[in-house]
Motif scaffolding. Structure first.
Motif, PDB file in Angstrom:
ATOM      1  N   THR A 242       0.850  -1.194   0.000  1.00 18.59           N
ATOM      2  CA  THR A 242       0.000   0.000   0.000  1.00 18.59           C
ATOM      3  C   THR A 242       0.885   1.242   0.000  1.00 18.59           C
ATOM      4  O   THR A 242       1.931   1.280   0.630  1.00 18.59           O
ATOM      5  CB  THR A 242      -0.931   0.016   1.218  1.00 18.59           C
ATOM      6  N   ASP A 243       0.455   2.229  -0.728  1.00 24.95           N
ATOM      7  CA  ASP A 243       1.268   3.430  -0.887  1.00 24.95           C
ATOM      8  C   ASP A 243       1.170   4.351   0.311  1.00 24.95           C
ATOM      9  O   ASP A 243       0.295   4.217   1.135  1.00 24.95           O
ATOM     10  CB  ASP A 243       0.770   4.209  -2.111  1.00 24.95           C
ATOM     11  N   ARG A 244       2.076   5.292   0.364  1.00 25.06           N
ATOM     12  CA  ARG A 244       1.973   6.343   1.372  1.00 25.06           C
ATOM     13  C   ARG A 244       0.721   7.151   1.087  1.00 25.06           C
ATOM     14  O   ARG A 244       0.288   7.300  -0.050  1.00 25.06           O
ATOM     15  CB  ARG A 244       3.189   7.289   1.262  1.00 25.06           C
ATOM     16  N   ALA A 245       0.131   7.683   2.133  1.00 24.62           N
ATOM     17  CA  ALA A 245      -1.064   8.507   1.966  1.00 24.62           C
ATOM     18  C   ALA A 245      -0.745   9.741   1.128  1.00 24.62           C
ATOM     19  O   ALA A 245       0.409  10.098   0.930  1.00 24.62           O
ATOM     20  CB  ALA A 245      -1.583   8.907   3.326  1.00 24.62           C
ATOM     21  N   ALA A 246      -1.790  10.372   0.683  1.00 20.75           N
ATOM     22  CA  ALA A 246      -1.684  11.392  -0.341  1.00 20.75           C
ATOM     23  C   ALA A 246      -0.627  12.461  -0.091  1.00 20.75           C
ATOM     24  O   ALA A 246       0.160  12.774  -0.958  1.00 20.75           O
ATOM     25  CB  ALA A 246      -3.039  12.060  -0.508  1.00 20.75           C
ATOM     26  N   GLY A 247      -0.584  13.028   1.096  1.00 16.26           N
ATOM     27  CA  GLY A 247       0.374  14.094   1.373  1.00 16.26           C
ATOM     28  C   GLY A 247       0.081  15.292   0.504  1.00 16.26           C
ATOM     29  O   GLY A 247      -0.926  15.334  -0.204  1.00 16.26           O
ATOM     30  N   PRO A 248       0.970  16.304   0.542  1.00 16.48           N
ATOM     31  CA  PRO A 248       0.705  17.504  -0.233  1.00 16.48           C
ATOM     32  C   PRO A 248       0.717  17.227  -1.730  1.00 16.48           C
ATOM     33  O   PRO A 248       1.469  16.387  -2.195  1.00 16.48           O
ATOM     34  CB  PRO A 248       1.861  18.435   0.146  1.00 16.48           C
ATOM     35  N   GLY A 249      -0.114  17.894  -2.462  1.00 16.64           N
ATOM     36  CA  GLY A 249      -0.099  17.801  -3.913  1.00 16.64           C
ATOM     37  C   GLY A 249       1.091  18.578  -4.452  1.00 16.64           C
ATOM     38  O   GLY A 249       1.892  19.101  -3.681  1.00 16.64           O
TER      39      GLY A 249
ATOM     40  N   LEU B 119     -16.854   5.345  14.130  1.00 17.02           N
ATOM     41  CA  LEU B 119     -15.755   4.439  14.475  1.00 17.02           C
ATOM     42  C   LEU B 119     -14.432   5.117  14.108  1.00 17.02           C
ATOM     43  O   LEU B 119     -13.962   4.999  12.970  1.00 17.02           O
ATOM     44  CB  LEU B 119     -15.861   3.112  13.713  1.00 17.02           C
ATOM     45  N   PRO B 120     -13.829   5.849  15.045  1.00 16.14           N
ATOM     46  CA  PRO B 120     -12.513   6.421  14.777  1.00 16.14           C
ATOM     47  C   PRO B 120     -11.445   5.347  14.975  1.00 16.14           C
ATOM     48  O   PRO B 120     -11.628   4.447  15.799  1.00 16.14           O
ATOM     49  CB  PRO B 120     -12.377   7.517  15.841  1.00 16.14           C
ATOM     50  N   ALA B 121     -10.378   5.422  14.220  1.00 13.09           N
ATOM     51  CA  ALA B 121      -9.337   4.398  14.378  1.00 13.09           C
ATOM     52  C   ALA B 121      -8.028   4.864  13.750  1.00 13.09           C
ATOM     53  O   ALA B 121      -7.995   5.811  12.957  1.00 13.09           O
ATOM     54  CB  ALA B 121      -9.786   3.078  13.725  1.00 13.09           C
ATOM     55  N   SER B 122      -6.965   4.177  14.134  1.00 11.04           N
ATOM     56  CA  SER B 122      -5.644   4.421  13.560  1.00 11.04           C
ATOM     57  C   SER B 122      -4.952   3.076  13.443  1.00 11.04           C
ATOM     58  O   SER B 122      -4.992   2.278  14.373  1.00 11.04           O
ATOM     59  CB  SER B 122      -4.850   5.333  14.501  1.00 11.04           C
ATOM     60  N   ILE B 123      -4.344   2.835  12.296  1.00 11.83           N
ATOM     61  CA  ILE B 123      -3.679   1.546  12.094  1.00 11.83           C
ATOM     62  C   ILE B 123      -2.230   1.793  11.673  1.00 11.83           C
ATOM     63  O   ILE B 123      -1.963   2.686  10.876  1.00 11.83           O
ATOM     64  CB  ILE B 123      -4.446   0.678  11.058  1.00 11.83           C
ATOM     65  N   GLY B 124      -1.314   1.012  12.242  1.00 11.87           N
ATOM     66  CA  GLY B 124       0.109   1.187  11.952  1.00 11.87           C
ATOM     67  C   GLY B 124       0.560   0.297  10.805  1.00 11.87           C
ATOM     68  O   GLY B 124      -0.075   0.258   9.755  1.00 11.87           O
ATOM     69  N   GLY B 125       1.634  -0.446  11.046  1.00  7.07           N
ATOM     70  CA  GLY B 125       2.203  -1.278   9.987  1.00  7.07           C
ATOM     71  C   GLY B 125       2.526  -0.410   8.797  1.00  7.07           C
ATOM     72  O   GLY B 125       2.885   0.755   8.940  1.00  7.07           O
ATOM     73  N   SER B 126       2.375  -0.959   7.608  1.00  8.75           N
ATOM     74  CA  SER B 126       2.624  -0.112   6.444  1.00  8.75           C
ATOM     75  C   SER B 126       1.346   0.501   5.904  1.00  8.75           C
ATOM     76  O   SER B 126       1.400   1.255   4.946  1.00  8.75           O
ATOM     77  CB  SER B 126       3.330  -0.878   5.338  1.00  8.75           C
TER      78      SER B 126
ATOM     79  N   HIS C  29      -0.607   2.478   7.865  1.00  7.09           N
ATOM     80  CA  HIS C  29      -0.174   3.762   8.377  1.00  7.09           C
ATOM     81  C   HIS C  29      -1.175   4.875   8.088  1.00  7.09           C
ATOM     82  O   HIS C  29      -0.846   5.844   7.392  1.00  7.09           O
ATOM     83  CB  HIS C  29       1.145   4.077   7.644  1.00  7.09           C
ATOM     84  N   VAL C  30      -2.364   4.720   8.570  1.00  5.97           N
ATOM     85  CA  VAL C  30      -3.358   5.738   8.253  1.00  5.97           C
ATOM     86  C   VAL C  30      -4.333   5.868   9.429  1.00  5.97           C
ATOM     87  O   VAL C  30      -4.518   4.930  10.209  1.00  5.97           O
ATOM     88  CB  VAL C  30      -4.080   5.378   6.915  1.00  5.97           C
ATOM     89  N   ASP C  31      -4.888   7.052   9.586  1.00  6.70           N
ATOM     90  CA  ASP C  31      -5.908   7.302  10.606  1.00  6.70           C
ATOM     91  C   ASP C  31      -7.216   7.556   9.882  1.00  6.70           C
ATOM     92  O   ASP C  31      -7.229   7.798   8.670  1.00  6.70           O
ATOM     93  CB  ASP C  31      -5.555   8.540  11.451  1.00  6.70           C
ATOM     94  N   GLY C  32      -8.332   7.557  10.634  1.00  8.90           N
ATOM     95  CA  GLY C  32      -9.584   7.868   9.945  1.00  8.90           C
ATOM     96  C   GLY C  32     -10.812   7.620  10.782  1.00  8.90           C
ATOM     97  O   GLY C  32     -10.735   7.319  11.986  1.00  8.90           O
ATOM     98  N   LEU C  33     -11.947   7.763  10.118  1.00  7.12           N
ATOM     99  CA  LEU C  33     -13.240   7.653  10.789  1.00  7.12           C
ATOM    100  C   LEU C  33     -14.268   7.048   9.849  1.00  7.12           C
ATOM    101  O   LEU C  33     -14.434   7.512   8.714  1.00  7.12           O
ATOM    102  CB  LEU C  33     -13.722   9.058  11.180  1.00  7.12           C
ATOM    103  N   LYS C  34     -14.942   6.002  10.333  1.00  6.57           N
ATOM    104  CA  LYS C  34     -16.124   5.515   9.610  1.00  6.57           C
ATOM    105  C   LYS C  34     -17.356   6.083  10.297  1.00  6.57           C
ATOM    106  O   LYS C  34     -17.448   6.071  11.538  1.00  6.57           O
ATOM    107  CB  LYS C  34     -16.196   3.985   9.624  1.00  6.57           C
ATOM    108  N   TRP C  35     -18.301   6.567   9.512  1.00  6.43           N
ATOM    109  CA  TRP C  35     -19.535   7.167  10.037  1.00  6.43           C
ATOM    110  C   TRP C  35     -20.665   6.436   9.324  1.00  6.43           C
ATOM    111  O   TRP C  35     -20.884   6.621   8.140  1.00  6.43           O
ATOM    112  CB  TRP C  35     -19.499   8.659   9.698  1.00  6.43           C
ATOM    113  N   ILE C  36     -21.314   5.511  10.062  1.00  2.63           N
ATOM    114  CA  ILE C  36     -22.236   4.578   9.395  1.00  2.63           C
ATOM    115  C   ILE C  36     -23.626   4.626  10.025  1.00  2.63           C
ATOM    116  O   ILE C  36     -23.778   4.477  11.248  1.00  2.63           O
ATOM    117  CB  ILE C  36     -21.658   3.129   9.382  1.00  2.63           C
ATOM    118  N   SER C  37     -24.632   4.837   9.197  1.00 10.96           N
ATOM    119  CA  SER C  37     -26.029   4.897   9.648  1.00 10.96           C
ATOM    120  C   SER C  37     -26.678   3.539   9.489  1.00 10.96           C
ATOM    121  O   SER C  37     -26.424   2.842   8.513  1.00 10.96           O
ATOM    122  CB  SER C  37     -26.850   5.843   8.764  1.00 10.96           C
ATOM    123  N   SER C  38     -27.561   3.211  10.440  1.00 11.56           N
ATOM    124  CA  SER C  38     -28.414   2.033  10.288  1.00 11.56           C
ATOM    125  C   SER C  38     -29.852   2.495  10.476  1.00 11.56           C
ATOM    126  O   SER C  38     -30.233   2.888  11.587  1.00 11.56           O
ATOM    127  CB  SER C  38     -28.048   0.986  11.347  1.00 11.56           C
TER     128      SER C  38
END
Ligand SMILES: NC(=O)c1ccc[n+]([C@@H]2O[C@H](COP(=O)([O-])OP(=O)(O)OC[C@H]3O[C@@H](n4cnc5c(N)ncnc54)[C@H](O)[C@@H]3O)[C@@H](O)[C@H]2O)c1
Length: 356
Positions: free
Chosen positions: A8-15, A78-85, A87-96
């Motif tokens: 998996t690639d590095r996250a987007a970073g600056p354009g 569902l906020p979360a952060s995952i390491g390894g390669s 390497h990204v943080d984020g949030l899932k916002w899910i309606s039921s």
């Protein structure tokens, strides 16, 4: 597995102009990026469980937003952060919103935000009902595999609750090599049962399909039982229905009465997450005042620290972890980026110079 993650690639970073970029990824793009990659996705989910089990993640409790005027509805963060390669943080916002189904709309809708590890900038917003169903089904297929390695491989599968999640789980089982002698189906809604049977025919499933008019009949005739209902409280209360020691994927979490769990071996994805929000394992903890009824996590099984017994029903209750959504979401982002199909929203971030 490690390769998968490191690919998996590095996250987007600056354009190119130094301004962080922001992409919107549609459901159609998500579906295309995931289609046909079921084996790889099960491996990705396995690798993510291992990272989470090793502590290379942050996965706080999900936040449930509920509404006094719409008691069956909820939106979960569902906020979360995952390491390894990854390497990204984020949030899932899910309606039921279960009432959607009779209006012809799926129950669940969701977005996933991915945040750059170094700057915190959000760099993508993805349609996420497909990602959520995918990670749930991949986790179910992974559990079915690991939890039946030292037991007879199930030959008869039964689906209790036959909506979208049941469809995804069947697809993942079929595309990761599972074949059965028989498929059983039970749903309170005849339309849902019929729709699911139609999907099975379309998917090319060759097994004979039986529609059962009770959960008891389905459970007694299945040795892999998948619960994917929207039951809010236990409706399956008789341990004797499980006397043949089936493997149970309790994906909808609230179908089984504590006495069923207490007569079984129990595995979860994450103990702290799963023993919350009135899930069946939470009710079992409240009933007994202890967590002794838990045999371990799926990661414990994968590491050889726990083993499913042969002489008891085995129940897997996965709460559903935000880290899985992040891993699958980042996989989708990387696929779309590699194909050169990211739809960047120009000027999304604006007024970035501190003093104008
Ligand atoms: N654990 C996880 O990670 C995870 C992830 C995603 C979804 N889920 C859960 O999966 C479940 C199914 O989601 P979906 O999108 O397929 O919902 P859906 O509304 O599309 O389908 C649910 C089906 O269950 C049926 N049903 C309701 N009560 C029943 C009962 N007592 N017996 C038999 N059938 C019954 C309904 O008629 C419907 O056809 C939900 O509870 C959802 O919260 C869990």
């Amino acid at each position: 597995m490690t390769d998968l993650l490191s690919a998996t690639d590095r996250a987007a970073g600056p354009g190119p102009t130094g301004v962080p970029s922001f992409a919107v990824i549609s459901g159609e793009q998500v579906k295309k990026a995931l289609e046909g990659s079921e084996k790889q996705l099960v491996e990705l989910v396995e690798a993510t469980y291992r990272l989470h089990g090793a502590g290379d993640s942050v996965n706080p409790p999900s936040y449930f937003l509920r509404f006094p005027d719409r008691p069956t509805a909820r939106i979960i963060a569902l906020p979360a952060s995952i390491g390894g390669s990854v390497h990204v943080d984020g949030l899932k916002w899910i309606s039921s919103f279960p009432e959607n189904v009779k209006e012809g709309l799926p129950r669940a809708s969701a977005v996933l935000i991915l945040n750059d590890h170094d700057t915190g900038y959000p760099f993508a917003c993805l349609e996420s009902s497909i990602i959520s169903a995918t990670r749930t089904a991949a986790s179910a297929a992974l559990a079915a595999d690991w939890l039946s390695r030292n037991r007879p491989r199930p030959r008869r599968v039964g689906f209790c609750g036959t909506g979208l999640i049941a469809r995804y789980i069947h697809t993942f089982l079929a595309r990761t090599g599972w074949t059965f002698d028989a498929i059983g189906v039970h749903d309170l809604s005849a339309d849902s049962a019929e729709g699911f049977c139609g999907y099975l025919r379309e998917s090319g499933a060759e097994e004979p399909v039986t529609v059962h008019d009770s959960a008891e009949s389905l459970i007694r005739s299945s040795d892999l039982v998948v619960f994917a209902t929207v039951a809010g409280r236990p409706h399956v209360t008789v341990p004797g229905w499980f006397a043949h020691n089936p493997l149970v994927l309790h994906v909808s979490l609230r179908d089984l009465a504590p006495e069923v769990l207490l007569a079984s071996a129990n595995f979860v994805d994450d103990v702290e997450h799963c023993l919350k929000a009135e899930t069946s394992p939470h009710l079992a903890e409240q009933r007994t005042g202890s967590r002794d009824f838990l045999n371990g996590t799926l990661n414990d099984v994968m590491l050889g620290r726990a083993a499913p017994p042969q002489d008891q029903p085995v129940i897997f209750s996965p709460f559903g972890l935000g880290v899985l959504d992040l891993a699958v979401g980042k996989y989708v982002y990387d696929q779309v980026a590699r194909a050169g199909q990211l739809r960047i929203v120009e000027d999304f971030f604006h007024d970035l110079r501190r003093y104008g």
